[in-house]
Design an enzyme around this catalytic site. Sequence first.
Site, PDB file in Angstrom:
ATOM      1  N   MET A 192       0.824  -1.202   0.000  1.00  0.00           N
ATOM      2  CA  MET A 192       0.000   0.000   0.000  1.00  0.00           C
ATOM      3  C   MET A 192       0.862   1.257   0.000  1.00  0.00           C
ATOM      4  SD  MET A 192      -2.745   1.164   2.928  1.00  0.00           S
ATOM      5  CE  MET A 192      -3.774  -0.268   2.651  1.00  0.00           C
ATOM      6  N   LEU A 241      -5.773   6.632  -2.215  1.00  0.00           N
ATOM      7  CA  LEU A 241      -6.359   5.553  -1.422  1.00  0.00           C
ATOM      8  C   LEU A 241      -7.878   5.534  -1.553  1.00  0.00           C
ATOM      9  CD1 LEU A 241      -5.261   4.539   2.130  1.00  0.00           C
ATOM     10  CD2 LEU A 241      -7.668   4.923   1.687  1.00  0.00           C
ATOM     11  N   LEU A 276     -10.184  -1.197  -2.698  1.00  0.00           N
ATOM     12  CA  LEU A 276      -9.905  -1.102  -1.265  1.00  0.00           C
ATOM     13  C   LEU A 276     -11.111  -0.576  -0.493  1.00  0.00           C
ATOM     14  CD1 LEU A 276      -7.709  -1.300   1.002  1.00  0.00           C
ATOM     15  CD2 LEU A 276      -7.330   1.137   0.617  1.00  0.00           C
ATOM     16  N   ARG A 293      -9.937  14.954   5.305  1.00  0.00           N
ATOM     17  CA  ARG A 293      -9.143  14.172   6.251  1.00  0.00           C
ATOM     18  C   ARG A 293      -7.670  14.585   6.298  1.00  0.00           C
ATOM     19  NH1 ARG A 293     -11.015   9.658   8.555  1.00  0.00           N
ATOM     20  NH2 ARG A 293      -8.941   8.679   8.560  1.00  0.00           N
ATOM     21  N   TYR A 308       0.895  12.033  11.026  1.00  0.00           N
ATOM     22  CA  TYR A 308       2.230  11.755  10.472  1.00  0.00           C
ATOM     23  C   TYR A 308       3.288  12.643  11.123  1.00  0.00           C
ATOM     24  CZ  TYR A 308       0.730   8.440   6.938  1.00  0.00           C
ATOM     25  OH  TYR A 308       0.254   7.313   6.303  1.00  0.00           O
ATOM     26  N   SER A 354       5.822   8.347   6.976  1.00  0.00           N
ATOM     27  CA  SER A 354       5.820   6.903   7.177  1.00  0.00           C
ATOM     28  C   SER A 354       7.197   6.314   6.870  1.00  0.00           C
ATOM     29  CB  SER A 354       4.776   6.246   6.269  1.00  0.00           C
ATOM     30  OG  SER A 354       4.884   4.836   6.313  1.00  0.00           O
ATOM     31  N   ARG A 363       0.973   1.273  -3.969  1.00  0.00           N
ATOM     32  CA  ARG A 363      -0.327   1.523  -4.610  1.00  0.00           C
ATOM     33  C   ARG A 363      -0.783   2.966  -4.465  1.00  0.00           C
ATOM     34  NH1 ARG A 363      -3.647   2.072  -7.563  1.00  0.00           N
ATOM     35  NH2 ARG A 363      -5.573   0.928  -7.964  1.00  0.00           N
ATOM     36  N   TYR A 364      -0.446   3.602  -3.346  1.00  0.00           N
ATOM     37  CA  TYR A 364      -1.012   4.935  -3.076  1.00  0.00           C
ATOM     38  C   TYR A 364       0.019   6.015  -2.792  1.00  0.00           C
ATOM     39  CZ  TYR A 364      -4.747   1.615  -2.303  1.00  0.00           C
ATOM     40  OH  TYR A 364      -5.618   0.564  -2.444  1.00  0.00           O
ATOM     41  N   HIS A 377      -5.537  -5.013  10.006  1.00  0.00           N
ATOM     42  CA  HIS A 377      -6.348  -3.984   9.345  1.00  0.00           C
ATOM     43  C   HIS A 377      -7.691  -4.589   8.967  1.00  0.00           C
ATOM     44  CE1 HIS A 377      -7.545  -0.632   6.888  1.00  0.00           C
ATOM     45  NE2 HIS A 377      -6.383  -0.015   7.094  1.00  0.00           N
ATOM     46  N   ASP A 416       6.742  -0.961  10.191  1.00  0.00           N
ATOM     47  CA  ASP A 416       6.089   0.124  10.921  1.00  0.00           C
ATOM     48  C   ASP A 416       5.535   1.148   9.944  1.00  0.00           C
ATOM     49  OD1 ASP A 416       6.070  -0.228  13.728  1.00  0.00           O
ATOM     50  OD2 ASP A 416       8.240   0.078  13.792  1.00  0.00           O
ATOM     51  N   GLU A 427      -0.365   2.872  11.082  1.00  0.00           N
ATOM     52  CA  GLU A 427      -1.245   1.989  11.845  1.00  0.00           C
ATOM     53  C   GLU A 427      -0.562   1.415  13.083  1.00  0.00           C
ATOM     54  OE1 GLU A 427      -1.236   2.036   8.579  1.00  0.00           O
ATOM     55  OE2 GLU A 427      -3.310   2.089   7.875  1.00  0.00           O
ATOM     56  N   GLU A 470      -1.692   4.583  15.490  1.00  0.00           N
ATOM     57  CA  GLU A 470      -2.931   3.969  15.968  1.00  0.00           C
ATOM     58  C   GLU A 470      -2.689   3.023  17.150  1.00  0.00           C
ATOM     59  OE1 GLU A 470      -6.931   1.973  13.959  1.00  0.00           O
ATOM     60  OE2 GLU A 470      -5.132   2.295  12.756  1.00  0.00           O
ATOM     61  N   CYS A 521     -13.421 -14.509  -5.896  1.00  0.00           N
ATOM     62  CA  CYS A 521     -14.420 -14.535  -4.833  1.00  0.00           C
ATOM     63  C   CYS A 521     -15.769 -14.921  -5.438  1.00  0.00           C
ATOM     64  CB  CYS A 521     -14.538 -13.168  -4.175  1.00  0.00           C
ATOM     65  SG  CYS A 521     -13.054 -12.631  -3.308  1.00  0.00           S
ATOM     66  N   CYS A 578     -17.682 -12.008  -6.664  1.00  0.00           N
ATOM     67  CA  CYS A 578     -16.941 -11.003  -7.423  1.00  0.00           C
ATOM     68  C   CYS A 578     -17.721 -10.531  -8.640  1.00  0.00           C
ATOM     69  CB  CYS A 578     -15.600 -11.577  -7.870  1.00  0.00           C
ATOM     70  SG  CYS A 578     -14.588 -10.417  -8.836  1.00  0.00           S
TER      71      CYS A 578
END
Length: 353
Positions: free
Chosen positions: A4, A20, A26, A43, A51, A58, A92-93, A190, A267, A270, A274, A333, A336
Amino acid sequence: MLNMGGPSTVPETHDFLKNLFSDGDLIPLPFQSVLAPWIARRRTPQIEKQYTDIGGGSPILKYTRIQGERMAALLDELHPETAPHKAYVAFRYARPLTEETAKELKRDGVKRAVAFTQYPQYSCSTTGSSLNELYRKGKTGELGEIEWSVIDRWGTHPGFVEAMAQVVERALEKFPEETRHETVVLFSAHSLPMSVVNRGDPYVSEVAASVSAVMDRLKHSNPYRLVWQSQVGPSAWMGMQTGDAIKGLARLGHKKAVLVPIAFTSDHIETLYELDLEYVKEGQHLGMDIQRAEALNDSPVFIRALADLASTHLRDYASGRIGPTSVQMGLRCPGCTNATCGAQKSWFARGGR
């Protein structure tokens, strides 16, 4: 190495959030192209502060690169037939995004590659989303001519289980030996929207399998539960939530717990915010002593597990014992409806052709 990702600096936070919330694999949202930028803008100030509180960004890119470089060095020894090996990071993000990595692969003239998910347990919303993006880049020619195979899940690999068991043991050692066995081990993963779970996504069962394997390795020394974190928005998500579990344990008279990030290998927000700055402190306010098991980060045991996974995959693929993808990855799935998912699975099953 697919993951991610996370913003390496605070100013990258908005773009990370926009990417994201724009990903329907997702977080499925109605009117996603409109809602995603709006949610990201709202947000951003809150997440930027988080952060900032964990040190200004991160560390997931730093640790992924360390893991990749050290894995590649070990892989040169374990599977010299395909040496030299080079690890590429495709987030991905956040940067480096898949499109940036695609350009790097093409520029380097790569002809053989393994899409190696860094999520130990498979979900269509995480590994699946990264593979979908890789497939889209491959179909447009952005990757060049590459023969692909996939390592899509490895949540019960003995090396991963051993690395997780060791960090749990180190956390338990922080409690007095005579009462250590009373400490509750909370494995926190998660969460997923129930809409994803209910269509047949395998993530929940695969995380549970990881937890079971770790507790078997620990000889069931402590009581434990699997709980879920990071719910976003008002829709139903997999529970019970980690914060609610801590409140419940305190109410029932438990005084000690270990939080274990079972689905995270590095790390990031999250764990550092969190778990450390919310849940550990919340437990303290409730009279509990909560320790957090460290993330795997640069654990030599974990990095050797990654190298073992890769070398075994390369050896089995070269010998014809396995195809480009696992048997399990080929199963969509039952609920799906994502056409890209089906096309992606077929594309990788043909070696990216």
